[in-house]
Scaffold this active site. Structure first.
Site, PDB file in Angstrom:
ATOM      1  CB  SER A  66      -0.807  -0.053   1.281  1.00 52.28           C
ATOM      2  OG  SER A  66      -0.293   0.033   2.595  1.00 52.28           O
ATOM      3  CE  LYS A 103      -2.700   2.154   4.206  1.00 52.32           C
ATOM      4  NZ  LYS A 103      -2.115   0.932   4.364  1.00 52.32           N
TER       5      LYS A 103
END
Length: 146
Positions: A66, A103
């Site tokens: 990701s 993230k």
């Protein structure tokens, strides 16, 4: 492409032993080799250059894809410092509803989001009902080239 969610990451131990490497006194061009490369000036301790607060720094291995858009890949090791205050745009190790994830942190106007750096993953908007904490801030990515 997949993203593995880790419910309880296991840190990689950081040795207290000094790691000394030769340092050259000049920048290295990404073109032709320099004949002066054999003339190094001093040795450095990587711990001093990579770790700001040893008691609060941990190393975690990356699982998933990701964050490939900013050069964080499966198997990389991230240095994460728990003593750094997370800010807008920091890359963080967050805990969202008991699951760890890496993230980009978005914090603006009372809105908090976790943003993936791969367009196939959606942005996660943190809701009031979510159990959310920032575990630490990523300071370095150790990416093996070979």
């Amino acid at each position: 492409m997949y993203e593995e969610v880790i419910s309880a990451p296991i840190p990689v131990l950081i040795s207290d032993e000094k790691v000394m490497l030769e340092v050259c006194g000049w920048s290295v061009a990404a073109g032709f080799a320099s004949p002066a490369a054999d003339h190094t000036r001093k040795r450095i301790d990587l711990n001093k250059h990579l770790i700001y607060n040893g008691d609060a720094t941990h190393v975690f291995r990356v699982a998933g894809d990701s964050m490939t858009g900013i050069g964080i890949y499966e198997g990389d090791r991230l240095l994460i410092d728990r003593s750094i205050e997370p800010k807008h745009n920091s890359i963080v190790l967050a805990v969202l509803n008991s699951e760890f994830t890496v993230k980009r942190l978005y914090k603006r106007g009372g809105v908090v989001k976790l943003v993936a750096e791969n367009p196939i993953y959606p942005t996660t908007v943190i809701k009031e009902a979510d159990d959310f904490t920032v575990w630490g801030v990523v300071t370095f990515n150790l990416h093996k080239l070979l």
